[in-house]
Write an enzyme that holds these catalytic residues in place. Structure first.
Site, PDB file in Angstrom:
ATOM      1  N   ASN A   1     -32.278   8.067  11.926  1.00 38.89           N
ATOM      2  CA  ASN A   1     -31.106   8.892  11.638  1.00 38.89           C
ATOM      3  C   ASN A   1     -31.410   9.716  10.393  1.00 38.89           C
ATOM      4  O   ASN A   1     -31.462   9.182   9.294  1.00 38.89           O
ATOM      5  CB  ASN A   1     -29.892   7.963  11.412  1.00 38.89           C
ATOM      6  CG  ASN A   1     -28.669   8.714  10.913  1.00 38.89           C
ATOM      7  OD1 ASN A   1     -28.630   9.947  10.944  1.00 38.89           O
ATOM      8  ND2 ASN A   1     -27.671   7.976  10.450  1.00 38.89           N
ATOM      9  N   TRP A   2     -31.598  11.016  10.603  1.00 37.40           N
ATOM     10  CA  TRP A   2     -32.003  11.873   9.479  1.00 37.40           C
ATOM     11  C   TRP A   2     -30.826  12.258   8.585  1.00 37.40           C
ATOM     12  O   TRP A   2     -31.013  12.895   7.560  1.00 37.40           O
ATOM     13  CB  TRP A   2     -32.671  13.140   9.996  1.00 37.40           C
ATOM     14  CG  TRP A   2     -33.933  12.915  10.780  1.00 37.40           C
ATOM     15  CD1 TRP A   2     -34.532  11.709  11.069  1.00 37.40           C
ATOM     16  CD2 TRP A   2     -34.757  13.916  11.375  1.00 37.40           C
ATOM     17  NE1 TRP A   2     -35.667  11.910  11.790  1.00 37.40           N
ATOM     18  CE2 TRP A   2     -35.841  13.253  12.002  1.00 37.40           C
ATOM     19  CE3 TRP A   2     -34.698  15.314  11.442  1.00 37.40           C
ATOM     20  CZ2 TRP A   2     -36.837  13.942  12.689  1.00 37.40           C
ATOM     21  CZ3 TRP A   2     -35.691  16.008  12.126  1.00 37.40           C
ATOM     22  CH2 TRP A   2     -36.742  15.323  12.730  1.00 37.40           C
ATOM     23  N   LYS A   3     -29.617  11.949   9.036  1.00 34.34           N
ATOM     24  CA  LYS A   3     -28.399  12.332   8.290  1.00 34.34           C
ATOM     25  C   LYS A   3     -28.446  13.844   8.013  1.00 34.34           C
ATOM     26  O   LYS A   3     -28.959  14.585   8.839  1.00 34.34           O
ATOM     27  CB  LYS A   3     -28.284  11.477   7.019  1.00 34.34           C
ATOM     28  CG  LYS A   3     -28.406   9.975   7.351  1.00 34.34           C
ATOM     29  CD  LYS A   3     -28.034   9.067   6.236  1.00 34.34           C
ATOM     30  CE  LYS A   3     -28.146   7.621   6.724  1.00 34.34           C
ATOM     31  NZ  LYS A   3     -27.731   6.651   5.710  1.00 34.34           N
TER      32      LYS A   3
ATOM     33  N   HIS B   1     -20.699   5.857  12.399  1.00 37.96           N
ATOM     34  CA  HIS B   1     -21.566   5.555  11.247  1.00 37.96           C
ATOM     35  C   HIS B   1     -20.676   5.362  10.011  1.00 37.96           C
ATOM     36  O   HIS B   1     -19.649   6.014   9.866  1.00 37.96           O
ATOM     37  CB  HIS B   1     -22.553   6.706  11.018  1.00 37.96           C
ATOM     38  CG  HIS B   1     -23.606   6.340  10.029  1.00 37.96           C
ATOM     39  ND1 HIS B   1     -23.390   6.414   8.674  1.00 37.96           N
ATOM     40  CD2 HIS B   1     -24.866   5.858  10.193  1.00 37.96           C
ATOM     41  CE1 HIS B   1     -24.483   5.988   8.054  1.00 37.96           C
ATOM     42  NE2 HIS B   1     -25.389   5.643   8.948  1.00 37.96           N
TER      43      HIS B   1
ATOM     44  N   GLU C   1     -20.887   6.402   7.134  1.00 36.95           N
ATOM     45  CA  GLU C   1     -20.603   7.627   6.373  1.00 36.95           C
ATOM     46  C   GLU C   1     -19.492   8.434   7.038  1.00 36.95           C
ATOM     47  O   GLU C   1     -18.722   9.123   6.354  1.00 36.95           O
ATOM     48  CB  GLU C   1     -21.901   8.435   6.199  1.00 36.95           C
ATOM     49  CG  GLU C   1     -22.817   7.753   5.188  1.00 36.95           C
ATOM     50  CD  GLU C   1     -24.302   7.834   5.491  1.00 36.95           C
ATOM     51  OE1 GLU C   1     -24.726   8.731   6.237  1.00 36.95           O
ATOM     52  OE2 GLU C   1     -25.053   6.980   4.957  1.00 36.95           O
TER      53      GLU C   1
ATOM     54  N   GLU D   1     -24.646  -2.249  10.555  1.00 33.79           N
ATOM     55  CA  GLU D   1     -25.089  -1.573   9.337  1.00 33.79           C
ATOM     56  C   GLU D   1     -24.155  -1.967   8.193  1.00 33.79           C
ATOM     57  O   GLU D   1     -23.122  -1.323   7.990  1.00 33.79           O
ATOM     58  CB  GLU D   1     -25.066  -0.055   9.535  1.00 33.79           C
ATOM     59  CG  GLU D   1     -26.050   0.446  10.559  1.00 33.79           C
ATOM     60  CD  GLU D   1     -26.578   1.843  10.230  1.00 33.79           C
ATOM     61  OE1 GLU D   1     -27.783   2.025  10.294  1.00 33.79           O
ATOM     62  OE2 GLU D   1     -25.777   2.727   9.882  1.00 33.79           O
TER      63      GLU D   1
ATOM     64  N   GLY E   1     -28.841   2.883   2.132  1.00 31.58           N
ATOM     65  CA  GLY E   1     -29.298   3.779   1.070  1.00 31.58           C
ATOM     66  C   GLY E   1     -29.361   3.133  -0.304  1.00 31.58           C
ATOM     67  O   GLY E   1     -29.512   3.812  -1.307  1.00 31.58           O
TER      68      GLY E   1
ATOM     69  N   SER F   1     -31.447   0.153   4.692  1.00 34.88           N
ATOM     70  CA  SER F   1     -32.679   0.033   3.890  1.00 34.88           C
ATOM     71  C   SER F   1     -33.841  -0.597   4.658  1.00 34.88           C
ATOM     72  O   SER F   1     -34.618  -1.364   4.093  1.00 34.88           O
ATOM     73  CB  SER F   1     -32.397  -0.733   2.591  1.00 34.88           C
ATOM     74  OG  SER F   1     -31.476  -0.011   1.790  1.00 34.88           O
TER      75      SER F   1
ATOM     76  N   GLY G   1     -32.605   5.125   8.113  1.00 32.66           N
ATOM     77  CA  GLY G   1     -32.183   6.355   7.445  1.00 32.66           C
ATOM     78  C   GLY G   1     -33.337   6.936   6.651  1.00 32.66           C
ATOM     79  O   GLY G   1     -34.264   7.530   7.204  1.00 32.66           O
ATOM     80  N   GLY G   2     -33.319   6.716   5.342  1.00 36.47           N
ATOM     81  CA  GLY G   2     -34.279   7.331   4.419  1.00 36.47           C
ATOM     82  C   GLY G   2     -35.732   7.229   4.847  1.00 36.47           C
ATOM     83  O   GLY G   2     -36.487   8.215   4.759  1.00 36.47           O
TER      84      GLY G   2
HETATM   85  P1  13P Z   1     -31.002   3.797   5.007  1.00 38.14           P
HETATM   86  O1  13P Z   1     -32.133   3.339   5.902  1.00 38.14           O
HETATM   87  O2  13P Z   1     -31.352   5.024   4.209  1.00 38.14           O
HETATM   88  O3  13P Z   1     -30.453   2.685   4.195  1.00 38.14           O
HETATM   89  O4  13P Z   1     -29.826   4.261   5.992  1.00 38.14           O
HETATM   90  C1  13P Z   1     -29.423   3.425   7.020  1.00 38.14           C
HETATM   91  C2  13P Z   1     -28.513   4.156   7.917  1.00 38.14           C
HETATM   92  O5  13P Z   1     -27.404   4.492   7.556  1.00 38.14           O
HETATM   93  C3  13P Z   1     -29.011   4.506   9.270  1.00 38.14           C
HETATM   94  O6  13P Z   1     -27.991   4.990  10.077  1.00 38.14           O
END
Ligand code: 13P
Length: 243
Positions: free
Chosen positions: A8-10, A94, A96, A165, A171, A204, A225-226
């Site tokens: 997930n590149w956000k 998600h 967010e 999650e 993050g 993470s 994510g990251g």
């Molecule tokens: P991180 O891997 O950056 O913690 O993000 C997780 C996430 O929200 C994937 O959808």
């Protein structure tokens, strides 16, 4: 079933950066078998990513969609448009979206229903905040998110991919321990009428912890994510080894 590794590149990577990221990634994973890799770029990069992955086994997903199919909903995106661009997956709920954009369980329920109707596979995210965890409310929160999110579609939940999650792990560099994840995954499975759904972990995930997480049978994949924003780290995650 092959484990799912979803990136997930956000809100990262413009179309040119997206092209370069995917091209580099594909080179690094050309020899990989037995993994279901899903890329989830921003809407604006879906066409370019679709083009680059066309002759590969990599799948495409979107980060969100609206519950109506079309109409006067300025700024929203129809799941049908996502399908026409080649998306097979869509992330729903998600943290967010829940916590920054204020999406409610009721809204997410409508989105899940539409995704099922139009044939997009929803990756439905659930998870507790740090405060809720400290108050011992993890199961209560997840149970509410599942009950309200799956209202009237409980019998179709096996067509949905679930992602646990925990908000405190997203993050932050704090990963849930494999045992914490396993416990919650078992709890999620116990809430479902049919027990067959795939359940992922996100929060993470990185090259340093992927092997121990995937060692657990209950963890059927990850939502990254990251660490999915760099071809080398995402390729290492895809190539996890549990020996
Ligand atoms: P991180 O891997 O950056 O913690 O993000 C997780 C996430 O929200 C994937 O959808």
């Amino acid at each position: 079933m092959d484990p799912i590794i979803a990136g997930n590149w956000k809100m990262n990577k413009d179309p040119a950066e997206s092209r370069s990221l995917v091209q580099n990634l594909l080179e690094l994973i050309s020899d990989v078998k037995n993994r279901k890799v899903i890329l989830i770029p921003p809407f604006t990069s879906l066409p370019i990513v679709a083009e680059v992955i066309r002759n590969s086994n990599v799948k495409l997903g979107a980060q969100n969609m609206y519950w109506e199919r079309s109409g006067a909903y300025t700024g929203e995106i129809s799941g049908l448009f996502l399908k026409s661009l080649g998306c097979e997956y869509v992330v729903i709920g998600h943290s967010e979206r829940r916590h920054i954009m204020g999406e409610t369980d009721e809204m997410l329920n409508k989105k899940l229903k539409t995704a099922l109707e139009i044939g997009l596979i929803a990756i439905f995210c659930v998870g507790e905040t740090e405060k809720e965890k400290e108050q011992g409310m993890t199961e209560q929160v997840i149970s509410r998110q599942l009950k309200q999110g799956l209202k009237d579609i409980e019998n179709e939940a096996h067509k949905i991919v679930f992602a646990y999650e925990p908000v405190w792990a997203i993050g932050t560099g704090k990963t849930a321990t494999p045992q914490q994840v396993v416990d919650v995954h078992k709890f999620i499975r116990a809430q479902l009428i049919k027990k067959k759904s795939t359940i992922l972990y996100g929060g993470s995930v990185k090259p340093e912890n992927i092997d121990t997480l995937m060692h657990e049978q209950e963890i059927e994949g990850v939502l990254v994510g990251g660490a999915s924003l760099k071809p080398e780290s995402f390729a290492r995650i895809i190539k996890f080894s549990i020996t």
